[in-house]
Enzyme design. Sequence first.
Site, PDB file in Angstrom:
ATOM      1  N   ARG A  59       9.222  13.526  -0.839  1.00 56.82           N
ATOM      2  CA  ARG A  59       9.218  12.015  -0.834  1.00 56.82           C
ATOM      3  C   ARG A  59      10.176  11.846  -2.002  1.00 56.82           C
ATOM      4  O   ARG A  59      10.741  12.758  -2.874  1.00 56.82           O
ATOM      5  CB  ARG A  59       7.910  11.440  -0.876  1.00 56.82           C
ATOM      6  CG  ARG A  59       6.966  11.793   0.346  1.00 56.82           C
ATOM      7  CD  ARG A  59       7.465  11.123   1.408  1.00 56.82           C
ATOM      8  NE  ARG A  59       6.379  11.258   2.615  1.00 56.82           N
ATOM      9  CZ  ARG A  59       5.380  10.635   2.891  1.00 56.82           C
ATOM     10  NH1 ARG A  59       5.045   9.428   2.068  1.00 56.82           N
ATOM     11  NH2 ARG A  59       4.677  10.830   3.821  1.00 56.82           N
ATOM     12  N   CYS A 109      -2.412  -1.700  -2.884  1.00 57.64           N
ATOM     13  CA  CYS A 109      -1.625  -1.261  -1.882  1.00 57.64           C
ATOM     14  C   CYS A 109      -1.582  -2.548  -0.858  1.00 57.64           C
ATOM     15  O   CYS A 109      -2.409  -3.405  -0.920  1.00 57.64           O
ATOM     16  CB  CYS A 109      -2.102  -0.032  -0.987  1.00 57.64           C
ATOM     17  SG  CYS A 109      -3.597  -0.490  -0.294  1.00 57.64           S
ATOM     18  N   LYS A 122       3.316  15.776   3.688  1.00 49.83           N
ATOM     19  CA  LYS A 122       4.129  15.016   2.413  1.00 49.83           C
ATOM     20  C   LYS A 122       4.170  15.971   1.343  1.00 49.83           C
ATOM     21  O   LYS A 122       3.203  16.527   0.737  1.00 49.83           O
ATOM     22  CB  LYS A 122       3.850  13.789   2.323  1.00 49.83           C
ATOM     23  CG  LYS A 122       2.442  13.402   1.871  1.00 49.83           C
ATOM     24  CD  LYS A 122       2.067  11.763   1.940  1.00 49.83           C
ATOM     25  CE  LYS A 122       0.774  11.668   1.636  1.00 49.83           C
ATOM     26  NZ  LYS A 122       0.268  10.178   1.726  1.00 49.83           N
ATOM     27  N   LYS A 178       5.064  15.399  -3.061  1.00 54.42           N
ATOM     28  CA  LYS A 178       5.563  14.568  -3.946  1.00 54.42           C
ATOM     29  C   LYS A 178       5.772  15.413  -5.423  1.00 54.42           C
ATOM     30  O   LYS A 178       5.245  16.132  -5.482  1.00 54.42           O
ATOM     31  CB  LYS A 178       4.373  13.477  -4.205  1.00 54.42           C
ATOM     32  CG  LYS A 178       4.029  12.873  -2.809  1.00 54.42           C
ATOM     33  CD  LYS A 178       2.931  11.701  -3.069  1.00 54.42           C
ATOM     34  CE  LYS A 178       2.884  10.943  -1.754  1.00 54.42           C
ATOM     35  NZ  LYS A 178       1.760   9.748  -1.957  1.00 54.42           N
ATOM     36  N   CYS A 223      -0.691  -2.652   7.311  1.00 52.98           N
ATOM     37  CA  CYS A 223      -0.871  -1.353   7.521  1.00 52.98           C
ATOM     38  C   CYS A 223      -1.914  -0.790   8.487  1.00 52.98           C
ATOM     39  O   CYS A 223      -3.175  -1.209   8.373  1.00 52.98           O
ATOM     40  CB  CYS A 223      -1.476  -0.939   5.943  1.00 52.98           C
ATOM     41  SG  CYS A 223      -1.885   1.236   5.942  1.00 52.98           S
ATOM     42  N   CYS A 275      -2.923   5.018  -1.852  1.00 56.84           N
ATOM     43  CA  CYS A 275      -1.501   4.978  -2.219  1.00 56.84           C
ATOM     44  C   CYS A 275      -1.465   4.126  -3.531  1.00 56.84           C
ATOM     45  O   CYS A 275      -0.154   4.449  -4.152  1.00 56.84           O
ATOM     46  CB  CYS A 275      -0.994   4.191  -1.224  1.00 56.84           C
ATOM     47  SG  CYS A 275      -0.539   4.780   0.597  1.00 56.84           S
ATOM     48  N   CYS A 297      -7.831   1.722   2.193  1.00 57.02           N
ATOM     49  CA  CYS A 297      -8.370   2.720   2.785  1.00 57.02           C
ATOM     50  C   CYS A 297      -8.493   3.959   1.800  1.00 57.02           C
ATOM     51  O   CYS A 297      -7.998   3.871   0.539  1.00 57.02           O
ATOM     52  CB  CYS A 297      -7.677   3.307   4.059  1.00 57.02           C
ATOM     53  SG  CYS A 297      -6.137   4.145   3.553  1.00 57.02           S
ATOM     54  N   ARG A 347      11.152   1.783   4.141  1.00 56.53           N
ATOM     55  CA  ARG A 347      10.916   2.172   2.801  1.00 56.53           C
ATOM     56  C   ARG A 347      12.175   2.890   2.156  1.00 56.53           C
ATOM     57  O   ARG A 347      13.019   3.879   2.987  1.00 56.53           O
ATOM     58  CB  ARG A 347       9.868   3.287   2.595  1.00 56.53           C
ATOM     59  CG  ARG A 347       9.499   3.683   1.072  1.00 56.53           C
ATOM     60  CD  ARG A 347       8.265   4.791   1.213  1.00 56.53           C
ATOM     61  NE  ARG A 347       7.252   3.976   1.613  1.00 56.53           N
ATOM     62  CZ  ARG A 347       6.049   4.834   2.036  1.00 56.53           C
ATOM     63  NH1 ARG A 347       6.081   5.882   2.031  1.00 56.53           N
ATOM     64  NH2 ARG A 347       5.031   3.984   2.564  1.00 56.53           N
TER      65      ARG A 347
END
Length: 637
Positions: free
Chosen positions: A146, A453, A230, A232, A459, A502, A498, A77
Amino acid sequence: MVNTAPAPVSNRPPSKVEGIKENSNFLLEPVATEILEDTTHFSEDAIQILKFHGSYQQDNRDNRVKGQEKDYQMMLRTRNPGGLIPPQLYLALDKLADEYGNHTLRVTTRQGFQLHGILKKNLKTAISTIVQNLGSTLGACGDINRNVMAPAAPFKNRPEYQYAWEYAQNVADLLSPQTGAYYEIWLDGEKAISAEEHPEVKAAREKNGTGTIVHDSVEPIYGTHYMPRKFKICVTVPGDNSVDLYTQDLTLVVITNKKGELQGFNVLAGGGLGRTHNKEETFARAADPIGYVTKEDVYDIVKAIVATQRDYGDRTNRRHARLKYLINDWGVEKFRTQVEEYFGKSVEPFKELPKFKYQDYLGWNEQGDGKLFLGISIDNGRVKDEGEFKLKTALRLIVEQFNLPIRLTPNHNLIFYEISPADKEAIQTILDQCGVIADPDQIPALTRYAMACPALPTCGLAITESERAIPGILERIRALLDKVGLQKEHFVVRMTGCPNGCARPYMAELGFVGSAPESYQIWLGGSPDQTRLARPIIEKLHHNDIESFLEPIFIYFKKFRKGKEKFGDFCDRVGFDAIREFSDTYTPGTPTSSGKSRHRVSLRDDVYSQLKETAEQQGKPMTELVHEALDKYFQSL
């Protein structure tokens, strides 16, 4: 004054990942050792550190064979503040996708690119190529800040948009890891030539005085353990919610005066969407207003909020480690007080803002200085050539011939800008020849505003399909809307494989969240402009039952909407009790004008209340519970 990272907030031991970070020598090991080994995959410890370098280890579940090793591959990424992709970088990524990946690129919902299908043995070549072509993957994943988002619209006559780009880049630089591990592993210690860091950013990173800095550390802002999870950030302008501003850990909103001069920033914090099914202690949350700071103080407030989460975030339970849980547990006032302690003074009151609207900036537009920009819709962000539709070829030809910069959008679309009007016809010809639609009015509205996603097969968290399933499901929804007389209706649909969220389904008017193979938890009631959280109405709906579940809801919407009320606003206004009650008395095939069943049975008030409560707890329609109970009763006779 902070010399080392404070002890965990609980008396329980820190999570295993905290130990892996502590022993990594600032993100160096065991990745540095294992990248030299002739193996197909990394160890579990290396996988955790590899995320900080911008890569996830995956395996293609479509290729699994019992008794054989998994089909290991790496997802890579990129980190592109504000979605900026220089033409040189785009061409390098396009080539890497063909030489080492699966021949596609994927635009992420945080304005970066993902490369899928890279083998471990080719990972170093891929990362070094990206860095040598004005890109980076450092900090695209992991327990760290991120990619910093910003509206992709390149308006040159609206200075607030330029400020958003500038500060997205500067905040990204401020919070970039300072360890040399990235360059040591992937470029043999040679740091690539990059843009000079803004002097104010460098000064802010070194400035302490209020406890935000970890002294005598390679990482003055992060310390040895980096962030609990994470983190953001986005920077946007008043009224522009192309960035899903309420879903971020930290949001800065540019505030200018009447002359367009930058004055400061509104600050919001505590948004986040990741959750876990059947664990009520995990939840999606919208960000809260924190206050306003002047432009001179913006880096200090960012550091203060990061330091608060760094020092007080949960390092024991990773499901409870995001900033949203800290603010939820503390309350906004306590959080603001701690932030102000690190900030060194009080924050000013939040400035009044206009209503935020979602915009996608598709099609041909003027950028305000005589040049043009072009927004191209990309289904689910997947850049590929397929049959007569050759998007990947079209984008490569445009970049090669016109050397245009790109801005990726938060809804995984793409914008070319700095286009000379004289080049418009030639660019349009390339798009036409490759079957790429430039006119947004020709794109099906449900598709235009949908996101999904990647999910299966790569994934590792995916429970069910998403990217591969949504085109067919959108077609079915469109057919159902047409059937019930809502031919012109559309709304925001988002899908994930899931509950991690995302594609940000929890802000959608209609959200699908993978809950079992071929099944989804359904969320309703988000805002068309993504300013309000949706709520779950059913826990597990098999994809074969989508029409039977949605039909009565669409009928109810058609009958009782107010004026041009949007679907998400309607669901939020009438509430789920009313939706369930209507659905429970709706029978397909009866006149839709009544929406009533042919059969009626009266229930005692106490029985009805108990039935309603049980239905809500189990996420099932009341009619289904009645049928189940009656079936059991008749079978016992």
